[in-house]
Structures are given as structure tokens and as C-alpha cells.
Design a protein around this motif. Structure first.
Motif, PDB file in Angstrom:
ATOM      1  N   LEU A 146      37.196  48.018  42.449  1.00 48.66           N
ATOM      2  CA  LEU A 146      37.454  47.082  42.761  1.00 48.66           C
ATOM      3  C   LEU A 146      38.913  45.965  41.837  1.00 48.66           C
ATOM      4  O   LEU A 146      39.214  45.233  42.067  1.00 48.66           O
ATOM      5  N   LYS A 147      38.482  46.624  40.507  1.00 54.10           N
ATOM      6  CA  LYS A 147      39.506  45.785  39.995  1.00 54.10           C
ATOM      7  C   LYS A 147      40.959  45.800  39.768  1.00 54.10           C
ATOM      8  O   LYS A 147      41.899  45.650  39.286  1.00 54.10           O
ATOM      9  N   ALA A 148      40.599  47.213  40.501  1.00 57.22           N
ATOM     10  CA  ALA A 148      41.916  47.715  40.496  1.00 57.22           C
ATOM     11  C   ALA A 148      42.598  47.937  41.462  1.00 57.22           C
ATOM     12  O   ALA A 148      43.712  48.665  41.464  1.00 57.22           O
ATOM     13  N   VAL A 149      42.123  47.634  42.390  1.00 55.67           N
ATOM     14  CA  VAL A 149      42.757  47.062  43.795  1.00 55.67           C
ATOM     15  C   VAL A 149      44.076  46.718  43.690  1.00 55.67           C
ATOM     16  O   VAL A 149      43.693  44.761  43.240  1.00 55.67           O
ATOM     17  N   PRO A 150      45.293  46.228  43.723  1.00 59.34           N
ATOM     18  CA  PRO A 150      46.383  45.580  44.124  1.00 59.34           C
ATOM     19  C   PRO A 150      46.169  44.484  44.810  1.00 59.34           C
ATOM     20  O   PRO A 150      46.077  44.148  45.292  1.00 59.34           O
ATOM     21  N   ALA A 151      47.276  43.694  43.455  1.00 60.32           N
ATOM     22  CA  ALA A 151      47.897  42.552  44.757  1.00 60.32           C
ATOM     23  C   ALA A 151      47.823  42.526  45.753  1.00 60.32           C
ATOM     24  O   ALA A 151      48.718  43.238  46.070  1.00 60.32           O
ATOM     25  N   GLY A 152      47.298  41.758  46.603  1.00 59.76           N
ATOM     26  CA  GLY A 152      47.488  42.066  48.061  1.00 59.76           C
ATOM     27  C   GLY A 152      46.933  42.811  49.204  1.00 59.76           C
ATOM     28  O   GLY A 152      47.153  42.590  50.044  1.00 59.76           O
ATOM     29  N   GLY A 153      46.276  43.175  48.180  1.00 61.09           N
ATOM     30  CA  GLY A 153      44.747  44.669  48.517  1.00 61.09           C
ATOM     31  C   GLY A 153      43.799  43.281  49.145  1.00 61.09           C
ATOM     32  O   GLY A 153      43.662  42.876  48.445  1.00 61.09           O
ATOM     33  N   VAL A 154      42.682  44.436  50.174  1.00 64.11           N
ATOM     34  CA  VAL A 154      41.721  43.849  50.519  1.00 64.11           C
ATOM     35  C   VAL A 154      40.791  44.798  50.224  1.00 64.11           C
ATOM     36  O   VAL A 154      40.773  45.877  50.723  1.00 64.11           O
TER      37      VAL A 154
END
Length: 403
Positions: free
Chosen positions: A216-224
């Protein structure tokens, strides 16, 4: 690309029974079951206790998911009914629903067999953590509104349709995660986590939660990132999963059964006072950035960015409603016909009143007025998630929602 939407964490092979009250009545009589012993929560260790549990759910008028001591119990019980094989699991049903609108995705599986290969549609790719094929079916019992089952001198009559799930599924119980996720999630526009509910080992639960927290910490900026809650085979484990997921995801989603369970009370879902208090209470229990609650009468988003998710909430309702009416094999044309239906006036008034009370922090959309002699009740929550994500993907909200 389909792998920009990553849906986890495990799929299932389902044995869906054709409803037959006569078989249940015959089994209750055969096993000498009386109405006073009906109990949805009884440990399911043989066919008799399975029937006691099913009848307990029918009497209470609710749905649920339960662990069964042996897959052999499920196989033998399914053989008494007309049965069809389908694919289940939140991530898989969400993916299939999305694909009906042309939205591709990648699902993470923990088991694979020829049923999965045959039934997973084109446009849904997968990674799988299993080293070999296995089949551990989930038994699905769907009961309609107005079903009548006699247990001795007692007559059980169901008010609403619902579904029951009985499982003994080692791969999902162990929920081994593929290393491929570590490479996929950092490029994902949407990452869905679900499936902790079948784990029964506290050490395994901690390991899987820590792994998913890292993802979850790796989800990119702008991702949900989305967590879909569920009924836990070990109820105490739900508290640990909830504590880990609530602060880690963009959206924390749950259904009415989970809402009632967490609050320890049932209430009228169209009573604005009762629902307002419930939302304050659940937000205190689950301090997520955005809560999504989906029920038979309405669905809502509660949080600072709730208004930006209003379309996704509506999309979830449309997709789940389409499944309720059509079942497996729903199409974009079916979805469009559902979208033309009107919600009941009472639902519209309730949604407006709830939005008035919470202001911009809440977006509520009423459910539709649905009528069919053959409703599909299994997988409605999973399909809601698929409809919710499909709107995020198609509208670009997933890139623009800074959650």
C-alpha cells in the motif's frame, strides 16, 4: 493496460446451489432437527450442523460466511442439489464485472485450476502464487424472498433474498502472496486488497498484513488503494485487519452486515437518525480517510473527498443492481438498462436528508427499485466494488483523487 488496475488477493471456485426448500426440509426431518436448536453460528462439522446453520441464517433473515471442518461435507451436500460452477472472490467478481464495461484488470490468485482458466474472461489477466493446481470449492446458498421452509411444526419465511457461503479453502486460508505484486503495485492506478477473512493462523495474518501494508505504501501518487471488508472466520482477526487497513488505504469499504456486526446492533437502514448515529460510531471505530458503506437501500462515501467519489458510488450501485437482475453474464447493455431505472422516492429523500446532515463530507446515492422473480444475491458486494472501480478507471478519478 489491464495491469494498471491490480485486484487482490484471492479468487475462488464456487458451487452455486439451485434453491430447493424441499431438500432442506427433508434433511431437517432426516436429522431430527427442531426449531429451537437453529443457530447460524454453530460450528459446522458435519451435514447436520450445516443444515442447522443454514436454517439459522434463514430464520434470522441475514447472509453470512462460515468455515466448514471438511470440504467433503460441502461436496456431499452440493450433490443433493442442482449445482453450477462459477468463479468468486471479491477480486475476481469485481474484475469480471468491470470487464463487462470494457475495463481490464489484473487479479492476484492463490489457487488455479481448469475452472478458473475456462471461466476467467479475456481482458482479465492474472498472477498466481500457487505452485500447482487445486480445487477447494465454496458452497453458495442463495435464498429468495418469500422462501418457506418447515422445520417440524415451525414455518420459516424469508422477507428478503440473501446468500450464505460455506468454505474450507486452504489456499485462501494461507493467502500466499506472489512476489509479482511487488513489481505491479508501484505502477497501479488502483490497488484492491481483500481476502484476509479466511485466515485462521494469527502468525500468518500478521505476515500477510505487513506485506500488504508495504504494498500500500508503494501505490503511486494519484493512485487509489481500496480495502473491502468481509465476514471473518475468526471474528477476533477482523479487529487486527481493521486496525492495519483503516489508516493505510484511500478507501475502506464494508457492507451492511459488517456494519451491524461492528456496531453490535441492527437498525432501520432508512431511519436517518439511526444511520447518522451509526456513521458517527463506525467512523470512530474505523478512522479511515474515506469510508464507503454499501447496503440494499443505499450506498455512500464518508470522508473529506466524498463528493469526488459520488460517481463511483453510483457506479457500484448500478453494477450490483445489474447483477441482482441478470446474474452472471451481464453486459454493458444490461448495465445501461439498469441505469435507466428510478430509485424509490423514499430512498431519494433519505439520501438527500443524510447529505444535508453531513454536508460535503458525505455523498449518498439511493439504491434502485428492482423487481425480478430470480434475484442473484451472491457476489453483490464484490460486484459493487467492480462498478465502483470501473468509474474510477473510466473517469480518470483514480489519477486525480489525492487521497
Amino acid at each position: 493496460m489491464s495491469d494498471s488496475i491490480v485486484l487482490g488477493l484471492g479468487g475462488t471456485v464456487d458451487y452455486e446451489l439451485t434453491w430447493d426448500a424441499r431438500v432442506l426440509e427433508a434433511l431437517a426431518a432426516h436429522h431430527g432437527i427442531v426449531a429451537s436448536e437453529l443457530d447460524a453460528t454453530i460450528p459446522v462439522v458435519d451435514e447436520r450442523s450445516l443444515v442447522v446453520s443454514i436454517l439459522g441464517y434463514l430464520r434470522d433473515g441475514v447472509g453470512g460466511e462460515r468455515f466448514v471442518a471438511s470440504s467433503a461435507i460441502l461436496d456431499a451436500f452440493a450433490a443433493r442439489f442442482d449445482t453450477r460452477v462459477t468463479l468468486g472472490g471479491t477480486c475476481v467478481r469485481a474484475a469480471i464485472a468491470m470487464r463487462s464495461l470494457g475495463v481490464g484488470s489484473l487479479v492476484h490468485l492463490v489457487s488455479i485450476d481448469d475452472h478458473v482458466r475456462r471461466l476467467l474472461p479475456d481482458g482479465v489477466s492474472y498472477v498466481c502464487s500457487a505452485a500447482e493446481d487445486s480445487t477447494d470449492p465454496h458452497l453458495i446458498v442463495q435464498y429468495p424472498a418469500g422462501a418457506v421452509v418447515r422445520v417440524g411444526d415451525t414455518k420459516i419465511v424469508t422477507e428478503h433474498p440473501n446468500r450464505l457461503i460455506y468454505v474450507n479453502d486452504r489456499p485462501n486460508r494461507e493467502l500466499v502472496l506472489s512476489d509479482a505484486l511487488d513489481a505491479l503495485v508501484p505502477d497501479a492506478r488502483v490497488f484492491l486488497a481483500s481476502g484476509f477473512n479466511t485466515i485462521q493462523d494469527p502468525v500468518l495474518l500478521e505476515d500477510r498484513l505487513r506485506h500488504v501494508e508495504r504494498l500500500l505504501k508503494a501505490v503511486p501518487a494519484g493512485g487509489v488503494s481500496i480495502f473491502e471488508d468481509a465476514g471473518y472466520h475468526e471474528p477476533a482477526f477482523s479487529l487486527r485487519a481493521r486496525a492495519a487497513m483503516a489508516p493505510a488505504v484511500s478507501v475502506y469499504s464494508l457492507n451492511e452486515d459488517e456494519l451491524f456486526t461492528y456496531l453490535g446492533r441492527r437498525f432501520d437502514l432508512l431511519d436517518a437518525d439511526a444511520v447518522e448515529q451509526a456513521l458517527h460510531d463506525i467512523a470512530a471505530l474505523i478512522p479511515a480517510r474515506c469510508l464507503v458503506v454499501h447496503t440494499k437501500y443505499w450506498a455512500l462515501a464518508l470522508g473529506e473527498r466524498a463528493q469526488e467519489l459520488a460517481g463511483a458510488v453510483r457506479g457500484g450501485i448500478l453494477m450490483a443492481s445489474t447483477r441482482y437482475l441478470v446474474g452472471d453474464g451481464q453486459t454493458a447493455e444490461d448495465y445501461a438498462r439498469t441505469a435507466a431505472l428510478e430509485p424509490p422516492a423514499r430512498g431519494v429523500a433519505f439520501a438527500r436528508e443524510l447529505e444535508r446532515r453531513f454536508g460535503a463530507r458525505l455523498a449518498c446515492r439511493p439504491a434502485l427499485a428492482l423487481t425480478t422473480p430470480t434475484p442473484t444475491t451472491i457476489g453483490l458486494g464484490d460486484t459493487f466494488v467492480g462498478g465502483f472501480i470501473a468509474v474510477l478507471a473510466r473517469s480518470g478519478v483514480a489519477q486525480n483523487l489525492p487521497l
